[in-house]
Write an enzyme that holds these catalytic residues in place. Structure first.
Site, mmCIF file in Angstrom:
data_model
loop_
_atom_site.group_PDB
_atom_site.id
_atom_site.type_symbol
_atom_site.label_atom_id
_atom_site.label_comp_id
_atom_site.label_asym_id
_atom_site.label_seq_id
_atom_site.Cartn_x
_atom_site.Cartn_y
_atom_site.Cartn_z
ATOM 1 N N ARG A 57 -55.290 -71.543 -100.678
ATOM 2 C CA ARG A 57 -53.806 -72.140 -101.043
ATOM 3 C C ARG A 57 -53.442 -73.523 -100.843
ATOM 4 O O ARG A 57 -53.690 -73.728 -99.617
ATOM 5 C CB ARG A 57 -52.915 -71.053 -100.575
ATOM 6 C CG ARG A 57 -52.790 -69.713 -101.280
ATOM 7 C CD ARG A 57 -52.577 -69.751 -102.733
ATOM 8 N NE ARG A 57 -52.572 -68.265 -103.351
ATOM 9 C CZ ARG A 57 -53.433 -67.832 -103.983
ATOM 10 N NH1 ARG A 57 -54.651 -68.469 -103.984
ATOM 11 N NH2 ARG A 57 -53.539 -66.603 -104.558
ATOM 12 N N GLU B 42 -48.705 -77.257 -107.044
ATOM 13 C CA GLU B 42 -49.342 -77.183 -108.438
ATOM 14 C C GLU B 42 -48.366 -76.965 -109.443
ATOM 15 O O GLU B 42 -47.275 -76.201 -109.151
ATOM 16 C CB GLU B 42 -50.360 -75.975 -108.128
ATOM 17 C CG GLU B 42 -51.229 -76.144 -107.199
ATOM 18 C CD GLU B 42 -52.351 -74.890 -107.568
ATOM 19 O OE1 GLU B 42 -52.231 -73.994 -108.345
ATOM 20 O OE2 GLU B 42 -53.112 -74.818 -106.689
ATOM 21 N N HIS C 15 -57.541 -75.419 -109.888
ATOM 22 C CA HIS C 15 -57.335 -74.038 -109.523
ATOM 23 C C HIS C 15 -58.292 -73.006 -110.286
ATOM 24 O O HIS C 15 -58.030 -72.161 -110.958
ATOM 25 C CB HIS C 15 -55.892 -73.460 -109.767
ATOM 26 C CG HIS C 15 -55.612 -72.327 -108.730
ATOM 27 N ND1 HIS C 15 -54.582 -72.024 -108.084
ATOM 28 C CD2 HIS C 15 -56.228 -71.236 -108.254
ATOM 29 C CE1 HIS C 15 -54.392 -71.176 -107.357
ATOM 30 N NE2 HIS C 15 -55.535 -70.318 -107.722
#
Length: 319
Positions: A238, A267, A285
């Site tokens: 993360r 993000e 991602h």
């Protein structure tokens, strides 16, 4: 029939399995549904299938109503879900572990190869049309054989990353809250270290820990300063586990050799400094982004919902 709301686009197979038994409302667009529309969409839902793009908080749970039984998050991580708020309302929470282990480890190791062998730089040169010619010292990178990888979080994905590193002739050390199973430590030849020692001794530091308050900015300026100036940082866990501003400064200063990132603090925004640097490999991602894996993730979330609505135990509960 119960009302099941799927808050984002997922593989059709999973939607169809839900629709075979229940009334399904699914957001079937690539773009995330707006918050206002989401709050309206979930009203009266007995079950929610959610993605990382949605914040499942008290407001959303209350908008759904007291009949809500389960939130099935299509991810291993569930930092987008307020688990305590769900628990207070007797709402079960599930995630999708195991089915994305290999795909995510493949991505993490791919980022390591990209940055250590400067493959991203090489491709950009070719695509830009910049003249180049082979030379003994042109775009020299670093090999991995005989080097040490430090795994932060030796869960399923961390162990899969370690196996890939072992196949490349690397030694494995790890840091986690608890020692791993003895048989896993023996298989990997892995030694458990505290975080500071792992950072000091590793040639590659790969992050696979869950995100929480305790791991927010786990890697910041102080930790980066402990790393070798020839070392690489890989993050496929993360984004907020790493202080991006501190990372940019470390990459600029040569405090570490490079980084490979599949996740980011804000993000889909990416720190401008990262975009300016050549010694970092970036991916949007893509950790679990294979057809097989995303289909399996969505189906597991659907199977959790079906189990709860049948009065059965969840397959992969959180907490």
């Amino acid at each position: 029939m119960s009302r099941v709301v799927v808050t984002g686009r997922i593989p059709r197979q999973a939607v169809d399995s839900l629709a075979a038994e229940h009334d399904v409302v699914a957001h079937d667009e690539e773009d995330a549904v707006s918050r206002e529309a989401l709050l309206e969409m979930v009203r009266g839902a007995d079950a929610l299938v959610t993605l990382l793009t949605e914040s499942v908080d008290a407001e959303l749970l209350d908008a759904a109503g007291p009949q809500l039984k389960v939130v099935a998050n299509v991810a291993v991580g569930y930092n987008n879900v307020d688990v305590d708020a769900c628990r207070e309302r007797d709402v079960l929470v599930t995630n999708t572990p195991d089915v994305l282990t290999d795909a995510t480890a493949d991505t993490a190791f791919g980022l390591l190869l990209m940055v250590s062998r400067r493959l991203g730089e090489g491709e950009r040169i070719i695509r830009s049309g910049t003249p180049w010619k082979w030379g003994m010292f042109y775009l020299l990178g670093q090999g991995l054989q005989g080097k040490t990888i430090g795994i932060v979080g030796l869960g399923g994905i961390g162990a899969a990353m370690a196996r890939r590193a072992r196949a490349f002739g690397m030694d494995v050390v790890y840091h986690s809250r608890r020692p791993c199973a003895p048989e896993l430590a023996e298989e990997l030849g892995a030694t458990r270290l505290d975080l500071a020692e792992l950072l000091r001794t590793s040639d590659v530091v790969s992050l696979h820990c869950p995100y929480s308050e305790a791991t927010h900015h786990l890697i910041g300026a102080e930790q980066l300063a402990l790393m070798k100036d020839t070392a690489y940082l890989i993050n496929s866990a993360r984004g907020p586990i790493v202080d991006e501003e501190a990372l940019v400064q470390a990459l600029r200063a040569g405090t570490i050799a490079g980084a490979g990132l599949d996740v980011f603090e804000q993000e889909p925004e990416v720190h401008e400094g990262l975009l300016e640097l050549e010694n970092v490999a970036l991916a949007p991602h893509l950790g679990s982004a294979t057809v097989e894996t995303r289909t399996a993730m969505a189906q597991l979330a659907a199977d959790n919902v079906l189990a709860v609505l049948r009065g059965e135990a969840t397959l992969t509960p959180v907490g």
